[in-house]
Design an enzyme around this catalytic site. Structure first.
Site, PDB file in Angstrom:
ATOM      1  N   ASP A  58       0.844  -1.198   0.552  1.00 21.11           N
ATOM      2  CA  ASP A  58      -0.227  -0.069  -0.024  1.00 21.11           C
ATOM      3  C   ASP A  58       1.092   1.070   0.033  1.00 21.11           C
ATOM      4  OD1 ASP A  58      -2.425   1.542   0.418  1.00 21.11           O
ATOM      5  OD2 ASP A  58      -1.967   2.062   2.720  1.00 21.11           O
ATOM      6  N   ASP A 117      -0.998  -0.874   6.223  1.00 19.56           N
ATOM      7  CA  ASP A 117      -1.727  -0.337   7.141  1.00 19.56           C
ATOM      8  C   ASP A 117      -3.627   0.281   8.098  1.00 19.56           C
ATOM      9  OD1 ASP A 117      -2.655   2.010   5.234  1.00 19.56           O
ATOM     10  OD2 ASP A 117      -2.000   2.867   7.408  1.00 19.56           O
TER      11      ASP A 117
END
Length: 276
Positions: free
Chosen positions: A13, A214
């Protein structure tokens, strides 16, 4: 434990993971970017950002030519070495942006739901809303297979909106700051699995996969890989994974790029002085 000598793919990400949520800085991970490049290990960026934004980030990080996953999995850029692939250079999963935008406009008119899409904002307003420089805000508008929106209604209305989208074959995905609507046939998990199969095909060997994320919306990505690093994020709910064993998953103590580096150090060891 994975090794850098394994046939390895790293999926990451971007916002809040490789890039710090508050500052946008990534330099704490720079040593690891160099190390992966030296080992010829593909680092594949995964984000809700547009392909145009992702290509700019790839250039910044010297990742040109590698695949990336854009618009939460609705767009997949192929490896530059796969020019014989029938879909080269890019795959659009499911419905195009224009069709999704049309559905959203119709639903808002029918139900009165309050939201604003990125496509409805001019570049100056979008730059103000996102905090992006004007040039980057322009890139954020170049959506190909999803629509990003700012929700302005109640939680009850959002639930009804989500259910209606599901009935129409669309996903409603929460990103780091905004919401995204895309085809149900899209998703980071499907994109990760597809790219892994392509690498297997082109290299003739099973690839070991590592993912970093996250936020809760990164769970499908992290559930799809062999090993996962959950970078400490801002969401209080955390990231809920199907298989969260210490052998497979590492949760960092630090946020952003520092956490990214911490997780890579955990699995592979910190770069030695000779490697830096």
């Amino acid at each position: 434990m994975p090794s850098l000598d394994d046939p390895l793919l790293v999926f990451t990400d971007v916002e809040g993971t490789l890039f710090d949520n508050h500052t946008g800085e990534w330099q704490a991970a720079a040593e690891w970017l160099d190390r992966l490049r030296t080992q010829s290990i593909p680092l594949i960026l995964c984000s809700s950002k547009t392909a145009a934004e992702m290509m700019a980030i790839q250039k910044l990080l010297q990742l040109q030519g590698l695949p990336f996953i854009a618009e939460s999995g609705a767009v997949i850029q192929l490896d530059e070495q796969w020019q014989d692939h029938e879909d080269y250079p890019r795959i659009i999963n499911g419905s195009p942006h224009a069709d999704i935008a049309s559905v959203l406009a119709r639903l808002r008119q029918q139900h009165g739901w309050k939201f604003t899409t990125f496509g409805e904002l001019d570049e100056h307003v979008l730059a103000d809303v996102t905090g992006l420089p004007l040039a980057q805000a322009n890139l954020a508008r170049l959506q190909e297979a999803s629509e990003t929106l700012i929700w302005r209604d109640s939680d009850e209305a959002m639930s009804a909106f989500d259910q209606t989208l599901q009935q129409l074959g669309l996903r409603f995905v929460q990103g780091a700051r905004f919401w995204h609507v895309l085809d149900e046939r899209s998703g980071k998990d499907q994109a990760v699995n597809w790219l892994t199969r392509q690498y297997h095909h082109y290299r003739g060997e099973r690839m070991l996969t590592l993912g970093l994320g996250d936020a809760p919306n990164d769970a499908p990505l992290l559930d799809s890989v062999d090993f996962a690093i959950v970078v400490k994020g801002l969401n209080r709910q955390g990231v809920q994974l199907r298989q969260d064993s210490p052998q497979r998953v590492y949760h960092t103590m630090q946020e952003g790029a520092a956490g990214w580096r911490e997780g890579m150090d955990h699995f592979f060891g910190a770069p030695s002085v000779e490697q830096t």
